[in-house]
Design an enzyme around this catalytic site. Structure first.
Site, PDB file in Angstrom:
ATOM      1  N   ASN A  48       1.217   3.363  10.972  1.00  0.00           N
ATOM      2  CA  ASN A  48       0.385   3.857  12.086  1.00  0.00           C
ATOM      3  C   ASN A  48       0.686   3.012  13.308  1.00  0.00           C
ATOM      4  OD1 ASN A  48      -1.178   1.792  10.288  1.00  0.00           O
ATOM      5  ND2 ASN A  48      -2.075   1.591  12.339  1.00  0.00           N
TER       6      ASN A  48
ATOM      7  N   MET B 215      -2.495  -7.097   6.788  1.00  0.00           N
ATOM      8  CA  MET B 215      -3.505  -7.961   6.160  1.00  0.00           C
ATOM      9  C   MET B 215      -2.995  -8.599   4.867  1.00  0.00           C
ATOM     10  SD  MET B 215      -6.666  -5.299   6.557  1.00  0.00           S
ATOM     11  CE  MET B 215      -6.869  -4.312   8.056  1.00  0.00           C
ATOM     12  N   SER B 216      -1.684  -8.727   4.736  1.00  0.00           N
ATOM     13  CA  SER B 216      -1.141  -9.229   3.453  1.00  0.00           C
ATOM     14  C   SER B 216       0.095 -10.080   3.709  1.00  0.00           C
ATOM     15  CB  SER B 216      -0.793  -8.034   2.556  1.00  0.00           C
ATOM     16  OG  SER B 216       0.298  -7.312   3.104  1.00  0.00           O
TER      17      SER B 216
ATOM     18  N   SER C  86       0.823  -1.224   0.000  1.00  0.00           N
ATOM     19  CA  SER C  86       0.000   0.000   0.000  1.00  0.00           C
ATOM     20  C   SER C  86       0.849   1.261   0.000  1.00  0.00           C
ATOM     21  CB  SER C  86      -0.859   0.069   1.272  1.00  0.00           C
ATOM     22  OG  SER C  86      -1.988  -0.719   1.139  1.00  0.00           O
TER      23      SER C  86
ATOM     24  N   TYR D  54      -9.322 -10.214   1.967  1.00  0.00           N
ATOM     25  CA  TYR D  54     -10.574  -9.518   2.328  1.00  0.00           C
ATOM     26  C   TYR D  54     -11.302  -8.955   1.116  1.00  0.00           C
ATOM     27  CZ  TYR D  54      -7.764  -5.209   2.068  1.00  0.00           C
ATOM     28  OH  TYR D  54      -6.946  -4.209   1.639  1.00  0.00           O
ATOM     29  N   GLU D  55     -10.626  -8.898  -0.036  1.00  0.00           N
ATOM     30  CA  GLU D  55     -11.312  -8.413  -1.238  1.00  0.00           C
ATOM     31  C   GLU D  55     -12.241  -9.487  -1.813  1.00  0.00           C
ATOM     32  OE1 GLU D  55      -8.733  -5.820  -3.904  1.00  0.00           O
ATOM     33  OE2 GLU D  55      -7.236  -6.580  -2.507  1.00  0.00           O
TER      34      GLU D  55
ATOM     35  N   ALA E  52       2.439  -2.177   4.222  1.00  0.00           N
ATOM     36  CA  ALA E  52       2.129  -1.191   5.256  1.00  0.00           C
ATOM     37  C   ALA E  52       1.605  -1.974   6.446  1.00  0.00           C
ATOM     38  CB  ALA E  52       1.059  -0.239   4.739  1.00  0.00           C
TER      39      ALA E  52
ATOM     40  N   HIS F 293      -3.142   0.840  -4.604  1.00  0.00           N
ATOM     41  CA  HIS F 293      -2.593  -0.336  -5.283  1.00  0.00           C
ATOM     42  C   HIS F 293      -2.832  -0.185  -6.782  1.00  0.00           C
ATOM     43  CE1 HIS F 293      -1.608  -3.098  -1.908  1.00  0.00           C
ATOM     44  NE2 HIS F 293      -2.444  -2.307  -1.269  1.00  0.00           N
TER      45      HIS F 293
ATOM     46  N   HIS G 200      -5.775  -8.765  -1.712  1.00  0.00           N
ATOM     47  CA  HIS G 200      -5.882  -9.270  -0.344  1.00  0.00           C
ATOM     48  C   HIS G 200      -7.056 -10.246  -0.252  1.00  0.00           C
ATOM     49  CE1 HIS G 200      -4.231  -5.198  -0.399  1.00  0.00           C
ATOM     50  NE2 HIS G 200      -3.481  -5.553   0.627  1.00  0.00           N
TER      51      HIS G 200
ATOM     52  N   HIS H 133      -7.455   4.319   6.627  1.00  0.00           N
ATOM     53  CA  HIS H 133      -6.618   4.014   5.459  1.00  0.00           C
ATOM     54  C   HIS H 133      -5.921   5.284   4.966  1.00  0.00           C
ATOM     55  CE1 HIS H 133      -5.113   1.693   2.128  1.00  0.00           C
ATOM     56  NE2 HIS H 133      -5.665   2.499   1.252  1.00  0.00           N
TER      57      HIS H 133
HETATM   58  N1  HPA Z   1      -3.729  -3.100  11.152  1.00  0.00           N
HETATM   59  C1  HPA Z   1      -3.845  -3.953  10.113  1.00  0.00           C
HETATM   60  N2  HPA Z   1      -3.359  -3.688   8.908  1.00  0.00           N
HETATM   61  C2  HPA Z   1      -2.720  -2.533   8.723  1.00  0.00           C
HETATM   62  C3  HPA Z   1      -2.553  -1.600   9.765  1.00  0.00           C
HETATM   63  C4  HPA Z   1      -3.085  -1.908  11.047  1.00  0.00           C
HETATM   64  O1  HPA Z   1      -2.979  -1.128  12.020  1.00  0.00           O
HETATM   65  N3  HPA Z   1      -1.858  -0.549   9.248  1.00  0.00           N
HETATM   66  C5  HPA Z   1      -1.612  -0.854   7.931  1.00  0.00           C
HETATM   67  N4  HPA Z   1      -2.128  -2.048   7.615  1.00  0.00           N
END
Ligand code: HPA
Length: 279
Positions: free
Chosen positions: A238, A214-215, A33, A88-89, A116, A64, A86, A250
Site C-alpha cells: 500500500n 512493523m517487523s 504477511s 505489538y502482539e 509487507a 500468518h 510482532h 490490513h
Molecule cells: N505501515 C506500517 N506497516 C505496514 C504498512 C504501512 O503502511 N503496510 C504494511 N505494513
C-alpha cells in the site's frame, strides 16, 4: 532478555532436528504477511507447527500461518518460517527475535527476511518489490537489550552492512533475469499496530525512509549479532498514510500480497538458487 537464552535455543533446535530427521538447512527464510505461499513450493517438506516448539511465539495476525517448513529447493536445504510475531502482539523483544535466532542456531548460512510494507518513496507503486538496502529502527526497542550472551555474539554488533551487499547484487541480477522490477530502499520499523499518520510519514521521508512496516528489524539485528548475513525484501502492499487519499487497512495489505505472491515466490526461489552456492 530471557534467562538461559542459549539453553532455550538449543532445546528448540533439538526439537526441530528430532522432528525433521536431523535436517541441516543451509538457507533460512522468514515470510511476511500474506507471503507464506513460498514455503509450499519446497520439496520433500516437513512442516512443524510453532506450537510444537518450546518458547516459539505464535502469531495472532491474519495472514500468518505459524508453521516452520523444512524442505529443499533442488539440492539446497531450506528452512522457511510461514508467519512471524510482532512486538505489538505483546511479546517481549527477545521473544519477537527468538525464531530468527533459532534459524541462525540451526546453522543457516544466510537469512532472507521478507515483509509487507507501506511505500513512502513517491516513486513506488502498490505491488512493487523492494530490496532493503538498510533500515532505521524507530520501533522503540532493541532485542539485544539486557545481558549479552557472549556465546551468541558480541555486546556491540556492527550494523554497517546489515543487509549483505554481495547477496543484494545477486538479488538484483536475478530480478533483471526474471524481468521483475526491483526497487531499492531503506525500511523504517515502527512498533504499530496503528498505521502511521500522514505527519509521521512526512517525517519518515525526511529521515530517509522509503518503506515502513512493523517487523523485520529485530530479526536482522539478532542475525547480525550471530554473524549470519541477511537479505531483505519488502512487498509494497500500500502507499503509506497521506501519500494516497485512501484509508489504510490490513485487508488492502493482504489483497496486494496475495496478488503479488506469484512474482514474489518466483523471485525469492530464483534468488535462493543463485545465492546458495555463494554462501
Ligand atoms: N505501515 C506500517 N506497516 C505496514 C504498512 C504501512 O503502511 N503496510 C504494511 N505494513
Amino acid at each position: 532478555m530471557a534467562e538461559n537464552l542459549v539453553a532455550r535455543l538449543d532445546a528448540c533446535v533439538s526439537t526441530i532436528r528430532a522432528k525433521a530427521g536431523g535436517f541441516q538447512p543451509k538457507l533460512g527464510v522468514i515470510l511476511g504477511s500474506g507471503l507464506g505461499a513460498f514455503a509450499d513450493s519446497l520439496e520433500r517438506a516437513v512442516a512443524i507447527d510453532y506450537r510444537e516448539l518450546p518458547d516459539f511465539p505464535t502469531s495472532s495476525v491474519h495472514g500468518h500461518a505459524g508453521r516452520l517448513v523444512l524442505g529443499y529447493r533442488g539440492a539446497v536445504p531450506v528452512v522457511a518460517m510461514q508467519g512471524r510475531v510482532h512486538f505489538y502482539e505483546g511479546y517481549a523483544p527477545w521473544q519477537v527475535a527468538f525464531p530468527a535466532r533459532v534459524l541462525c542456531r540451526l546453522g543457516v548460512k544466510h537469512l532472507t527476511v521478507t515483509n509487507a510494507a507501506g511505500g513512502i518513496n513517491p516513486g513506488f507503486s502498490v505491488g512493487d518489490l523492494m530490496a532493503i538496502t538498510d533500515h532505521i529502527n524507530l520501533a522503540g526497542y532493541n532485542p539485544l537489550i539486557g545481558p549479552n550472551e557472549e556465546a551468541l555474539g558480541p555486546r556491540f554488533p556492527d550494523m554497517s552492512k546489515a543487509y549483505d551487499p554481495d547477496a543484494r547484487a545477486v538479488l538484483d541480477q536475478v530480478a533483471a533475469a526474471e524481468g521483475v522490477t526491483l526497487r531499492q530502499g531503506v525500511y523504517v520499523s515502527l512498533a504499530g499496530p496503528s498505521y502511521e499518520t500522514p505527519a509521521e510519514i512526512r517525517m519518515l521521508r525526511t529521515l530517509g525512509g522509503d518503506a515502513v512496516g512493523m517487523s523485520t528489524v529485530p530479526e536482522v539485528i539478532v542475525a547480525s549479532h550471530m554473524g549470519v548475513k541477511v537479505t531483505g525484501i519488502s512487498c509494497i502492499t500500500n502507499l503509506a498514510a497521506g501519500i494516497s487519499q485512501q484509508k489504510l487497512s490490513h485487508d488492502e495489505v493482504s489483497e496486494t500480497a496475495n496478488r503479488v505472491k506469484g512474482t514474489f515466490t518466483n523471485l525469492l526461489g530464483a534468488f535462493l538458487d543463485a545465492v546458495a552456492p555463494t554462501v
